[in-house]
Design a protein around this motif. Sequence first.
Motif, mmCIF file in Angstrom:
data_model
loop_
_atom_site.group_PDB
_atom_site.id
_atom_site.type_symbol
_atom_site.label_atom_id
_atom_site.label_comp_id
_atom_site.label_asym_id
_atom_site.label_seq_id
_atom_site.Cartn_x
_atom_site.Cartn_y
_atom_site.Cartn_z
ATOM 1 N N THR A 146 -13.462 -19.420 -5.488
ATOM 2 C CA THR A 146 -14.483 -19.978 -6.362
ATOM 3 C C THR A 146 -15.766 -19.191 -6.151
ATOM 4 O O THR A 146 -16.179 -18.959 -5.003
ATOM 5 C CB THR A 146 -14.713 -21.480 -6.084
ATOM 6 N N THR A 147 -16.355 -18.734 -7.252
ATOM 7 C CA THR A 147 -17.542 -17.879 -7.197
ATOM 8 C C THR A 147 -18.625 -18.443 -8.102
ATOM 9 O O THR A 147 -18.364 -18.767 -9.268
ATOM 10 C CB THR A 147 -17.203 -16.446 -7.629
ATOM 11 N N TYR A 148 -19.812 -18.528 -7.546
ATOM 12 C CA TYR A 148 -20.982 -18.959 -8.320
ATOM 13 C C TYR A 148 -21.902 -17.759 -8.491
ATOM 14 O O TYR A 148 -22.240 -17.081 -7.513
ATOM 15 C CB TYR A 148 -21.721 -20.083 -7.598
ATOM 16 N N ARG B 299 -29.050 -12.547 -10.419
ATOM 17 C CA ARG B 299 -28.726 -11.453 -9.494
ATOM 18 C C ARG B 299 -28.178 -11.956 -8.163
ATOM 19 O O ARG B 299 -28.125 -11.195 -7.190
ATOM 20 C CB ARG B 299 -29.984 -10.620 -9.226
ATOM 21 N N PHE B 300 -27.764 -13.213 -8.117
ATOM 22 C CA PHE B 300 -27.229 -13.785 -6.886
ATOM 23 C C PHE B 300 -25.796 -14.246 -7.119
ATOM 24 O O PHE B 300 -25.475 -14.848 -8.145
ATOM 25 C CB PHE B 300 -28.081 -14.970 -6.422
ATOM 26 N N LYS B 301 -24.929 -13.962 -6.136
ATOM 27 C CA LYS B 301 -23.529 -14.355 -6.232
ATOM 28 C C LYS B 301 -23.032 -14.777 -4.857
ATOM 29 O O LYS B 301 -23.315 -14.122 -3.852
ATOM 30 C CB LYS B 301 -22.676 -13.206 -6.773
ATOM 31 N N ILE B 302 -22.285 -15.863 -4.819
ATOM 32 C CA ILE B 302 -21.676 -16.314 -3.577
ATOM 33 C C ILE B 302 -20.276 -16.831 -3.896
ATOM 34 O O ILE B 302 -20.057 -17.457 -4.945
ATOM 35 C CB ILE B 302 -22.522 -17.406 -2.888
ATOM 36 N N GLY B 303 -19.324 -16.535 -3.018
ATOM 37 C CA GLY B 303 -17.938 -16.904 -3.280
ATOM 38 C C GLY B 303 -17.204 -17.357 -2.034
ATOM 39 O O GLY B 303 -17.534 -16.938 -0.910
ATOM 40 N N LEU B 304 -16.225 -18.199 -2.223
ATOM 41 C CA LEU B 304 -15.349 -18.687 -1.158
ATOM 42 C C LEU B 304 -13.918 -18.330 -1.506
ATOM 43 O O LEU B 304 -13.439 -18.629 -2.608
ATOM 44 C CB LEU B 304 -15.494 -20.203 -0.998
ATOM 45 N N ASN C 102 -18.244 -14.755 0.859
ATOM 46 C CA ASN C 102 -18.906 -13.499 0.533
ATOM 47 C C ASN C 102 -20.133 -13.769 -0.317
ATOM 48 O O ASN C 102 -20.236 -14.798 -0.994
ATOM 49 C CB ASN C 102 -17.936 -12.555 -0.183
ATOM 50 N N PHE C 103 -21.072 -12.820 -0.305
ATOM 51 C CA PHE C 103 -22.288 -12.971 -1.086
ATOM 52 C C PHE C 103 -22.803 -11.607 -1.533
ATOM 53 O O PHE C 103 -22.441 -10.565 -0.973
ATOM 54 C CB PHE C 103 -23.387 -13.673 -0.263
ATOM 55 N N ARG C 104 -23.647 -11.627 -2.549
ATOM 56 C CA ARG C 104 -24.362 -10.437 -2.992
ATOM 57 C C ARG C 104 -25.663 -10.885 -3.650
ATOM 58 O O ARG C 104 -25.677 -11.832 -4.447
ATOM 59 C CB ARG C 104 -23.538 -9.619 -3.984
ATOM 60 N N TYR C 105 -26.749 -10.194 -3.308
ATOM 61 C CA TYR C 105 -28.059 -10.539 -3.852
ATOM 62 C C TYR C 105 -28.815 -9.240 -4.128
ATOM 63 O O TYR C 105 -28.942 -8.386 -3.246
ATOM 64 C CB TYR C 105 -28.836 -11.415 -2.879
ATOM 65 N N PHE D 206 -25.341 -7.389 0.563
ATOM 66 C CA PHE D 206 -23.981 -7.886 0.386
ATOM 67 C C PHE D 206 -23.345 -8.150 1.740
ATOM 68 O O PHE D 206 -23.795 -7.619 2.773
ATOM 69 C CB PHE D 206 -23.131 -6.886 -0.399
ATOM 70 N N GLY D 207 -22.289 -8.958 1.728
ATOM 71 C CA GLY D 207 -21.596 -9.215 2.976
ATOM 72 C C GLY D 207 -20.449 -10.200 2.801
ATOM 73 O O GLY D 207 -20.288 -10.817 1.745
#
Length: 613
Positions: free
Chosen positions: A304-306, A310-315, A350-353, A361-362
Amino acid sequence: MCLQGLPYFCVMMRRFLPLLISFLTLSAWAINPPTSVDNIIQDIYSFLAESDEVDYEELQEHLLALTEQPINLNEATYDDLAQLRFLSDQQIDAILLYVYQHPMDNLYELRLVEGLQDYEIRDLLPFVCVEPIKTDSFSIRNIFRYGHHELTARIDGRYLENPKRNLQSDPIYTQFRYRFLNKDHLRLGFTLQRPTGLDAHHLLYGGYLQLKNISCIRSLVIGNYQASFGQGLVAATPFHFGKSRYVLSAGTNAEGIKYHSSVTTESLHGIGSTIQIKDWNLSGWYSYNKDNDTLHHHLIGLNTTYQKNRFKIGLTLTENLYTDSVHYYRNTEYNQHYFRGTNQFVGGINFRYVKGIGDYFGEMATTQNLQHWGYGTIIGSRLTPVSNLGLIVLYRYYSPYFDNSQGYAFSETTRINDENGLYFGINYRRLSNWQLSWYGDIFYFEGKKYSINFSPSWGFDTMAKISYLSKDEWKNNIMVRAKLKGKKETYSARFQYIWENEQWRLLSEANANLVRNSNNKPLLTYAYSLSQDIQYSFLSFPIVIQTRLQGFRALYWDNRIYQYENDVLYAQSMSALYGLGGRVYINFRWKIIDQLSLYFRISETIYAKKWVQ
């Protein structure tokens, strides 16, 4: 230094030059030929990580498909442009931002996009187009109206001087492929393959059906597919650039669930889907693989990704279920912490900003391994302080018990296990002529690794590449690399000179390396190769001929030289040159009519008599 490989280069010249000249004397007149995607693909592969274990078939297929149905920049998404692996994340973001502010009227506007140089635009042009945004609603009629059918048959034969001594006693390889492509909504394909050698009686087959962008369904795949999310610690495709001249692309993977046309074991087999609800993407997949008669593998995955601006976070969560215990030879010390058991849970965030000049990112993940839990982390940042300068820093840590067969993250080894490292790189472009790429990587292993019989150990890997692109018809590439791993030191260099016009493309290349290995005798060894590529495009006939003449000396396996070779459609290789001798190949491509093309290739390697066992 004794130039022992040069006589075999001359033998190749004497043996095949008359045949080459007889082809080229058919010459012709002036019609502008289409842009050769083969040359762009060769440029991409030439400076990738030196390995013969990477399957480049999928990337080549995507690039060739995009030439038939290019990406409309006015409708492009990040995932669309991410298929062009030679584009950095910053360049993709710059294109999307430009189109968002003012849709393009023509491709010339690419010169106004910040961060794109003229030579990068030239490589981009075959894969993109500019068209008005489509307003047609989804319909079965439109899918087949704008679709593309393709049927490919391939037969390879190998001549064996002494079949009784060669385990590959059946040298005939055959493959049949069919695909239907509609870039907006549908991809359908089937592959039937008969391998060579001892596995010739095993008929391999696979197929896929992918639906895209239909209502809330972003992607639905049945058959062979791949799932990739985040930095690849939990789920990823086998192909990624890793350490290469694309220094800013390190740590990136094309995300999502998408078809996979190959019948290799890297494919997932089953069903996967992604649906989009406002700012959320929900993905789920199931795969079944039969590794052998007793070991069957069931894989269940969820992501699941939100994403907002310019921001993204996922599980990402996966559960691996095996019908028999997975185990490795326990007397091999380097794999003592590999996964063993019948079930394994893997989970990660995971994330990206992206903010200003920074792209952060990470991913953090954990794996279940018998009675232990392993942990893995990747975190990094890309900085663009000015338009012609890019910087990247990437740190990764994989604990000894962290091991995931479905993960393909940035790593020094092919397996993300027991590693601690720091990577940093610079990409600098001076005007439209000069480009400098450099990376440095320091890594540490707590336990023993393959070919390293002591622990702990550390090493470093550094590469620098300088390119000069003339405003006329030629360019130079120079790459030098140094690497220390265990007790093995490797120093290598590559030089390319490329000249091309409407009809001709000449590529002269020299490779050399020096290896110091304290585990072997002799302690210090070297290797080199010289090659000349010639490509000729007939202007009055739809015929292209490619040939290479090469001499090489690599007497020890540690000194093997990897060099990309052009091949027939959907086939390519980066084989290891090992021994003393020469190599030649000739590729012939004839577009008989718009709907039918013929590809032909012949190649031969000649070894010195004293080298043949």
